[in-house]
Write an enzyme that holds these catalytic residues in place. Structure first.
Site, PDB file in Angstrom:
ATOM      1  N   LYS A 140      89.118 -14.516 -62.234  1.00 23.81           N
ATOM      2  CA  LYS A 140      89.829 -15.630 -61.386  1.00 23.81           C
ATOM      3  C   LYS A 140      89.635 -17.029 -62.281  1.00 23.81           C
ATOM      4  O   LYS A 140      88.404 -17.456 -62.603  1.00 23.81           O
ATOM      5  CB  LYS A 140      89.155 -15.768 -60.130  1.00 23.81           C
ATOM      6  CG  LYS A 140      89.178 -14.553 -59.393  1.00 23.81           C
ATOM      7  CD  LYS A 140      90.620 -14.358 -58.694  1.00 23.81           C
ATOM      8  CE  LYS A 140      90.609 -13.144 -57.620  1.00 23.81           C
ATOM      9  NZ  LYS A 140      91.863 -12.880 -57.311  1.00 23.81           N
ATOM     10  N   ASP A 169      93.202 -14.293 -63.443  1.00 22.41           N
ATOM     11  CA  ASP A 169      94.318 -14.599 -62.339  1.00 22.41           C
ATOM     12  C   ASP A 169      94.055 -15.657 -61.693  1.00 22.41           C
ATOM     13  O   ASP A 169      93.020 -16.173 -61.462  1.00 22.41           O
ATOM     14  CB  ASP A 169      93.676 -13.431 -61.119  1.00 22.41           C
ATOM     15  CG  ASP A 169      94.453 -13.312 -60.024  1.00 22.41           C
ATOM     16  OD1 ASP A 169      95.390 -14.294 -59.739  1.00 22.41           O
ATOM     17  OD2 ASP A 169      94.230 -12.631 -59.027  1.00 22.41           O
ATOM     18  N   GLU A 197      97.974 -13.667 -64.321  1.00 18.21           N
ATOM     19  CA  GLU A 197      98.529 -13.457 -62.919  1.00 18.21           C
ATOM     20  C   GLU A 197      98.864 -14.710 -62.307  1.00 18.21           C
ATOM     21  O   GLU A 197      97.874 -15.552 -62.110  1.00 18.21           O
ATOM     22  CB  GLU A 197      97.503 -12.670 -62.129  1.00 18.21           C
ATOM     23  CG  GLU A 197      97.953 -11.379 -61.317  1.00 18.21           C
ATOM     24  CD  GLU A 197      96.485 -10.630 -60.912  1.00 18.21           C
ATOM     25  OE1 GLU A 197      96.082 -10.033 -61.521  1.00 18.21           O
ATOM     26  OE2 GLU A 197      96.419 -10.647 -59.620  1.00 18.21           O
ATOM     27  N   ASP A 222     101.818 -11.965 -58.368  1.00 16.64           N
ATOM     28  CA  ASP A 222     100.905 -11.102 -57.267  1.00 16.64           C
ATOM     29  C   ASP A 222     101.411 -11.650 -56.003  1.00 16.64           C
ATOM     30  O   ASP A 222     102.281 -11.166 -55.076  1.00 16.64           O
ATOM     31  CB  ASP A 222      99.792 -11.472 -57.599  1.00 16.64           C
ATOM     32  CG  ASP A 222      98.757 -10.697 -56.587  1.00 16.64           C
ATOM     33  OD1 ASP A 222      99.152  -9.896 -55.513  1.00 16.64           O
ATOM     34  OD2 ASP A 222      97.401 -10.755 -56.606  1.00 16.64           O
ATOM     35  N   LYS A 246      99.693  -4.725 -54.147  1.00  9.94           N
ATOM     36  CA  LYS A 246      98.656  -4.521 -53.314  1.00  9.94           C
ATOM     37  C   LYS A 246      99.028  -3.569 -52.256  1.00  9.94           C
ATOM     38  O   LYS A 246      99.585  -4.016 -51.329  1.00  9.94           O
ATOM     39  CB  LYS A 246      98.102  -5.995 -52.924  1.00  9.94           C
ATOM     40  CG  LYS A 246      97.455  -6.771 -53.788  1.00  9.94           C
ATOM     41  CD  LYS A 246      97.029  -8.064 -53.023  1.00  9.94           C
ATOM     42  CE  LYS A 246      95.876  -8.823 -53.665  1.00  9.94           C
ATOM     43  NZ  LYS A 246      96.136  -9.278 -55.157  1.00  9.94           N
TER      44      LYS A 246
HETATM   45 MG   LIG Z   1      95.905 -12.009 -58.088  1.00 13.39          MG
END
Ligand SMILES: [Mg+2]
Length: 329
Positions: A140, A169, A197, A222, A246
């Site tokens: 992240k 991400d 992402e 995303d 997801k």
């Molecule tokens: Mg993500």
């Protein structure tokens, strides 16, 4: 045929709070569903909401489950509105799992990406995951100043063995200038960065498109595509990159599957920290799509999340045993 419906909520503390651009996440809450038919065959499903991605909250999901009849027949089956996508996923999965007694084989660890802790902690966290067999890692970004994070990235890439791939991400947390800094650096690392992402927030589609056209490093959406309708809209607007799916919060798995079959897209199936029940549904979906679409790009699943959750029995592949560990509301 009539069916009996039961549900049990769960709450799991993460071993270590998860830091993202959306904030700190300390507990994973969800609901396990059990539907049993007259012949005693049970089907399990999981509701794993993610409200900051626009799904229902845990309280809304519990309120919905509480008003589903304890007994129902196919003829008076209830409808689930699209503002309850996590419930939709859970109920459909439970019906599909009815009477299922053998689980799909696990995929090899290298087919799951492993989530690294945010920030500098990533530098020491990858080694045990590499030893477990992971070759794709996710990190992240967008929480510290860009120059600081880029310096950590250089250190991390110097440490990671060749053959390791990194997914970045940003959770929509970069501005345009820092997105350029990141993508310049990613392009210089050639193909070692699999993708970045959601560098920019979902309302900046045109800027995201420009970035995707300008840089070699692929960009994945995303937060932009959390519902099936958003996924379709971005596909038809010509998004050239990757879609993160997801599945547990997108709604009906059969509608998702149908869309993917009609419009083969470059996708990554990704976890929202499910128990074994939701996790297996994601693996099944991936295996099915790979079988039905042998020529589509196959990217490793975003499922390497188990090391973040406690040993509380909710990763047990024996779902009846998993169910017995939980208490009714
Ligand atoms: Mg993500």
């Amino acid at each position: 045929m009539t069916y009996t419906f039961e549900f049990r909520p769960y709450r799991r503390p993460f071993r270590q709070a998860i830091e993202t651009h959306h904030g700190t996440w300390k507990h994973r809450e969800g609901i396990i569903l059990k539907i049993t038919d007259d012949e005693g065959r049970a089907g399990f499903g999981e509701v794993a909401p993610l409200p900051w991605f626009g799904t229902e909250t845990q309280a809304q999901a519990i309120a919905f489950c509480s008003q589903v009849p304890r007994r129902f027949s196919r003829d008076n089956a209830f409808t689930i509105l699209s503002n309850l996508p996590a419930c939709k996923f859970g109920f459909e999965t439970a019906c599909q799992n009815m009477g299922r007694d053998i689980h799909c084989a696990e995929l090899h660890t290298r087919q799951y990406s492993a989530l690294l802790p945010a920030g500098k902690a990533a530098l020491s966290a990858w080694t045990p995951l590499w030893a477990m067999g992971h070759r794709t890692f996710k990190w992240k970004i967008g929480m510290a100043p860009v120059a600081v994070e880029l310096a950590w990235l250089s250190q991390l890439m110097a440490q990671l063995p060749l053959g390791a791939k990194l997914r970045l991400d940003a959770n929509g947390g970069l501005d345009e200038l820092s997105a350029h800094h990141w993508l310049d650096q990613c392009d210089r690392l050639a193909h070692r960065i699999e993708f970045i992402e959601q560098p920019l927030p979902p309302n900046q589609f045109h800027h995201l498109l420009k970035l995707a056209q300008r840089y070699k490093t692929p960009i994945a959406l995303d937060e932009s595509v959390t519902t099936l309708d958003q996924l379709k809209a971005h596909y038809f607007r010509g998004w050239p990159g990757i879609f993160i799916i997801k599945a547990a919060i997108i709604g009906s798995p059969s509608r998702l599957k149908q869309f993917c079959l009609d419009h083969p897209i470059d996708l990554v199936i990704s976890s929202v920290f499910e128990t074994d029940i939701g996790r297996q549904a994601l693996i099944d979906l991936t295996v099915e799509l790979e079988t039905l679409l042998p020529n589509a790009p196959h990217r490793v699943l975003g499922l390497g999340t188990q090391q973040w959750l406690p040993n509380d029995g909710l990763d047990d592949p024996d779902w009846e045993a998993l169910w017995q560990r939980l208490n009714p509301l």
